[in-house]
Each structure stands twice: as C-alpha cells, then as structure tokens.
Design a protein around this motif. Structure first.
Motif, PDB file in Angstrom:
ATOM      1  N   PRO A  96       0.829  -1.212   0.000  1.00  0.00           N
ATOM      2  CA  PRO A  96       0.000   0.000   0.000  1.00  0.00           C
ATOM      3  C   PRO A  96       0.861   1.258   0.000  1.00  0.00           C
ATOM      4  N   THR A  97       0.540   2.177  -0.891  1.00  0.00           N
ATOM      5  CA  THR A  97       1.266   3.443  -0.958  1.00  0.00           C
ATOM      6  C   THR A  97       0.289   4.587  -1.197  1.00  0.00           C
ATOM      7  N   ASP A  98       0.564   5.721  -0.588  1.00  0.00           N
ATOM      8  CA  ASP A  98      -0.144   6.957  -0.900  1.00  0.00           C
ATOM      9  C   ASP A  98       0.607   7.682  -2.006  1.00  0.00           C
ATOM     10  N   VAL A  99      -0.145   8.246  -2.933  1.00  0.00           N
ATOM     11  CA  VAL A  99       0.427   9.176  -3.905  1.00  0.00           C
ATOM     12  C   VAL A  99      -0.269  10.513  -3.703  1.00  0.00           C
ATOM     13  N   GLY A 100       0.379  11.597  -4.063  1.00  0.00           N
ATOM     14  CA  GLY A 100      -0.280  12.865  -3.841  1.00  0.00           C
ATOM     15  C   GLY A 100       0.458  14.046  -4.426  1.00  0.00           C
ATOM     16  N   GLN A 101      -0.261  15.142  -4.471  1.00  0.00           N
ATOM     17  CA  GLN A 101       0.293  16.404  -4.928  1.00  0.00           C
ATOM     18  C   GLN A 101      -0.796  17.466  -4.822  1.00  0.00           C
ATOM     19  N   PRO A 102      -0.414  18.736  -4.879  1.00  0.00           N
ATOM     20  CA  PRO A 102      -1.395  19.771  -5.207  1.00  0.00           C
ATOM     21  C   PRO A 102      -1.627  19.703  -6.724  1.00  0.00           C
ATOM     22  N   ALA A 103      -2.599  20.423  -7.212  1.00  0.00           N
ATOM     23  CA  ALA A 103      -2.737  20.543  -8.659  1.00  0.00           C
ATOM     24  C   ALA A 103      -1.476  21.205  -9.226  1.00  0.00           C
ATOM     25  N   ILE A 104      -0.995  20.692 -10.334  1.00  0.00           N
ATOM     26  CA  ILE A 104       0.211  21.239 -10.963  1.00  0.00           C
ATOM     27  C   ILE A 104      -0.067  21.545 -12.430  1.00  0.00           C
ATOM     28  N   ARG A 105       0.727  22.464 -12.986  1.00  0.00           N
ATOM     29  CA  ARG A 105       0.644  22.754 -14.417  1.00  0.00           C
ATOM     30  C   ARG A 105       1.956  22.346 -15.078  1.00  0.00           C
ATOM     31  N   VAL A 106       1.824  21.539 -16.119  1.00  0.00           N
ATOM     32  CA  VAL A 106       2.972  21.093 -16.906  1.00  0.00           C
ATOM     33  C   VAL A 106       2.866  21.751 -18.266  1.00  0.00           C
ATOM     34  N   THR A 107       3.882  22.487 -18.648  1.00  0.00           N
ATOM     35  CA  THR A 107       3.776  23.325 -19.848  1.00  0.00           C
ATOM     36  C   THR A 107       3.677  22.527 -21.137  1.00  0.00           C
ATOM     37  N   SER A 108       4.208  21.296 -21.151  1.00  0.00           N
ATOM     38  CA  SER A 108       4.144  20.512 -22.383  1.00  0.00           C
ATOM     39  C   SER A 108       4.223  19.019 -22.087  1.00  0.00           C
ATOM     40  N   ILE A 109       3.167  18.289 -22.445  1.00  0.00           N
ATOM     41  CA  ILE A 109       3.136  16.832 -22.409  1.00  0.00           C
ATOM     42  C   ILE A 109       2.443  16.375 -23.688  1.00  0.00           C
ATOM     43  N   THR A 110       2.860  15.233 -24.193  1.00  0.00           N
ATOM     44  CA  THR A 110       2.143  14.634 -25.316  1.00  0.00           C
ATOM     45  C   THR A 110       0.876  13.982 -24.803  1.00  0.00           C
ATOM     46  N   VAL A 111      -0.255  14.417 -25.348  1.00  0.00           N
ATOM     47  CA  VAL A 111      -1.554  13.861 -24.998  1.00  0.00           C
ATOM     48  C   VAL A 111      -1.981  12.905 -26.105  1.00  0.00           C
ATOM     49  N   GLY A 112      -2.224  11.682 -25.745  1.00  0.00           N
ATOM     50  CA  GLY A 112      -2.778  10.717 -26.684  1.00  0.00           C
ATOM     51  C   GLY A 112      -4.293  10.776 -26.621  1.00  0.00           C
ATOM     52  N   GLY A 113      -4.942  10.796 -27.791  1.00  0.00           N
ATOM     53  CA  GLY A 113      -6.386  10.892 -27.820  1.00  0.00           C
ATOM     54  C   GLY A 113      -6.989  10.074 -28.940  1.00  0.00           C
ATOM     55  N   THR A 114      -8.310  10.037 -28.970  1.00  0.00           N
ATOM     56  CA  THR A 114      -9.034   9.222 -29.951  1.00  0.00           C
ATOM     57  C   THR A 114      -9.797  10.061 -30.961  1.00  0.00           C
TER      58      THR A 114
END
Length: 462
Positions: A441-459
């Motif tokens: 078991p692990t917790d993951v977390g963060q505040p909301a973040i903005r990433v200036t550039s990521i490749t988005v895969g879509g349909t």
C-alpha cells in the motif's frame, strides 16, 4: 511469533557461516474482502497468512529463504541451506537480542475483527444506495471493503528485536452508467491506515456519489484530441505520475544498479525550482505509513527533491551497501515470501503558492486531468504512459467540455522540469504499488500542478 531465546539461537546459527549479517522476519496477517453488487452480497472472503523469512548477507551478496512453517523442523533446514549458499564457517558467533519499544503512531479505534459481517456489509450498501440514487442512468454499482491486520516481528544479528502491527481499511466503489448504447464507468477508492472509524470521516455515501459522478461525466465526454499541449493535473491521485515516472527511479533498487535516469544526480537540479517532493512513512494513520520499515528501522520523512534539487534516494540496507550509503528506512515487502527492497510509502509533491485559477491563466488549448488512472513506466529511461479517467479540455483559460480516451505520454525527467506552477491544495490518494518485493500500500499525492508541455494521446479525428 517466536520467543526471544529461539530467535537468538537461530540468528547465532546463521552467523556461524561466512555471513556478516542475518535477519529473521516473521508475519501473521488476516485480510478480508467483502463484495456487493447492487442489492446483494456477492462474496465474503477471509485469508490468513503466516510465515517466516530469513536472509544472510556477505558484503553485497544476499541469500533468502522462507517457509509458512515456523517449527524447528522447518526452520533449521532453511538456515542450513542459507549457510551453505553463503559459505560455511564455524566461528562461535553468539547473538543477544534486545527488544525495542516505542509509541505506536497509528492507533486504531474500531477493530474490524470485532465488527460483525452484517455491519461491515451495511457500509457497502450505504455506498451503493447513494450511488444509485444519484441518477437513474446509474445502472450498476459494485462495491468492495478491504480490511487488513498485519503483525510483524523482525530480529537481526545486530541485536535488534522489534515488532509492528499494521491495520488498514479501504472501500472501492465502481459505478456504471448507461444512456442508450453509451456505457461508462467511474470509481472511487479511499483508504487509510485505520480501523472502521475511517468511514465516519470519509462516509460510504461520499464514496458512492463520487463514483457515480465520474460515471455520469463520462457519458457526456467527447473523444480527446491528441498532440503536445499544456496539461493541468489535479491533486490527490494525480500524484500517481510522480510516483511512477519519478519515484521508482529514485528507489535504490534501480539507482544502485545504474538503471535509473537519476543515478549519480544527487545535488543536481532534476526538477523546476517550484518542485519539492517527499516520501514520508511517518504520517499518522496514512495508507502507506508504518511504525517501522520491513528491516525493523523506524520510518522517516525523506525529502527527495528540494526546490528542484535532488537531495535523497530511498535506500534499503542491501542497496545501501552497494551504494556506500546509509539506509533511509525505505525497505518494504508484501509478505514473508518476498525479500525486501527499497520502496515508497507516502510520496507526494509539496504545496506551492499558486491558486487553482492561476494554473489556467494563459492556456489557449490544454487538458485538465482531474482524475488519473493506471499506467506504466520504465525507470531506466523514465518514459511513461498514463490513462486519464476524467478529463476536460481547456480553451482560452477556461474548462470547457469533458473528454474520454485521453492518455499522457512522456518522460519523467521532462515532466519535472516542465512544471511551472504548483497549487496549494495538497491531497493524497491511495493505491497498491507492485515491484520486485510484491504489492504494497502506498499513498500518492500532490497539489494541482501545471505542466507546460506533455504529449496527450487521444481518440479524436482532427
């Protein structure tokens, strides 16, 4: 659990070899899963796990063996096999143990083993009822309740004898929506290192309604366009990207073998200056917390990245030997069947100073990833691919319409450097992390973040 005298005898025998360190890990675990579908109970399953694991070190060489029997007739052959594997040597070694006492950081108020199956099942039916009452388009709801109690005792040739009890609970609700031929789903899976008192804080009704909400949003979602764009990743389980794409690459199991993109990078900038990230196994009653790690060391708060600078890895005893560094109390395992190694606990990006609205400023076209799903990562290269369970398009700084079929594709090194704003709304989400020492078991977390550039895969066909 074995008594102190027996453990001293076994450890002394282990050390009458070429080994320079020996450890015994004992475990008794009770886990139960209760499942319901709509208005009927599907299954109530209880599992008992009990056994012992023994390992010996000689320098950076390790040998490990385990058994689900702890009687002398079972354990002595294991020890002899390990001594032969590491090298036989009679040296009249004698180990004396001293028990380590401490205050439990993670008290439990309502023991699940003292609550009837009917009362526990009633929690699930409350979640199902709340989900189904949300909207007539919710056509099916499945809910599960997981309860675990794990008792461990760890002793070693350095004279340490210490025990821990780990209790956790989790509710998992999946709602399914239908409109004509359009079928969609949504889920919510809160949990904690607590007893059933957790469901007084996060009610079953909240969990059911959240699962239904996501399923209904996805009914209206359009196919997501693809391409490089600015992406805003929301808080809580949004931190799964840091966990997978960066966290695993900071574990000594990868770093010690030079199979991590961050090997040899201590003291260098690996993230934008607005990024500070920690792995903290001490948070009271958190899903991924423990009093001690699975080598018997007190859990710690580990600052991994400070203002963009890599400050620490997560290190277990064996890989610490390989790296010439001290353990950071990061050793974990699923059960006695697994030799422990460096693993995460509660891993998250710390709060920043931006408001939520500021994240959207100046974004002409982008994606708001409100809920993240599963994915995969190669810690050697940092390349990742993650599904977005709930996403929305951003147009001219505003959230517009929901999208489906979105995925985030990129590299952990790039995403860390491309974070330009970090919000102040830190939350954590719960998950199970699989690696060489099993599922933990692990917790993951963060505040909301903005990433200036990521490749988005879509349909979407554009």
């Amino acid at each position: 659990m074995l008594n102190q005298k027996t453990l001293e005898t076994y450890l002394s025998l282990c050390m009458n070899s070429e080994a320079d360190f020996a450890e015994i890990y004992e475990e008794n675990e009770t886990s139960e899963i209760i499942s319901v579908l709509n208005d009927r109970t599907e299954d109530i399953n209880t599992e008992l796990v009990s056994g012992i694991g023994i390992r010996l070190y000689k320098g950076t060489q390790s040998v490990y063996a385990y058994s689900n029997e702890t009687d002398e007739a079972s354990v002595l052959p294991l020890i002899n096999d390990l001594r032969e594997a590491i090298g036989m040597q009679e040296k009249n070694a004698s180990v004396t143990l001293e028990r380590v006492e401490y205050e439990n950081r993670h008290p439990v108020k309502i023991d699940f083993e003292k609550v009837s199956a009917e009362d526990k099942t009633a929690l699930l039916f409350r979640a199902v009822k709340a989900a189904r009452e949300t909207d007539e388009r919710i056509v099916k709801v499945q809910a599960k309740l997981l309860n675990v109690r794990q008792d461990v005792q760890i002793s070693n040739s350095e004279g340490r004898l210490i025990s821990d009890r780990r209790v956790r609970t989790r509710m998992m609700v999946d709602a399914f929506s239908q409109e004509g031929d359009n079928f969609q789903s949504g889920g919510d899976r809160p949990g904690a290192g607590k007893g059933l008192e957790f469901f007084e804080e996060v009610t079953p009704e909240e969990t059911g309604r959240e699962a239904a909400r996501i399923a209904l949003v996805n009914l209206q979602a359009k196919d997501c366009p693809s391409g490089k764009m600015t992406v805003i990743i929301d808080n809580a389980f949004g931190g799964v990207i840091f966990h997978e794409a960066c966290g695993h690459a900071l574990e000594a199991s990868s770093v010690a073998k030079n199979q991590s993109v961050f090997a040899g990078k201590l003291g260098t900038q690996i993230a934008a200056s607005c990024v500070t990230a920690v792995d903290d196994g001490t948070i009271p009653n958190a899903w991924g917390s423990q009093n001690i790690d699975d080598e018997g060391n007190f859990q710690k708060k580990r600052v991994l990245i400070k203002d963009g600078i890599l400050t620490s890895y997560m290190i277990d005893r064996l890989n610490g030997r390989r790296m010439g560094m001290e353990s950071t109390s990061s050793s974990r395992r699923q059960s006695y069947r697994y030799e422990p190694t460096s693993r995460m606990s509660n891993t998250f990006i710390c709060e920043g100073t931006s408001s939520f609205d500021e994240l959207f400023e100046g974004v002409e076209k982008g994606l708001y990833a409100k809920k993240m799903g599963g994915g995969s990562v190669n810690p050697q290269t940092g390349e990742f691919n993650f599904a977005v369970k709930e996403g929305y398009m951003i147009e001219n700084g505003k959230i517009t319409y929901p999208v489906k079929g979105a995925s985030l594709i990129g590299n952990g090194r790039d995403i860390l450097m491309n974070i330009d704003r970090v919000c102040s709304n830190l939350e954590r989400g719960q998950g199970m992390c699989g690696s060489s020492s099993g599922s933990i078991p692990t917790d993951v977390g963060q505040p909301a973040i903005r990433v200036t550039s990521i490749t988005v895969g879509g349909t979407a066909n554009e």
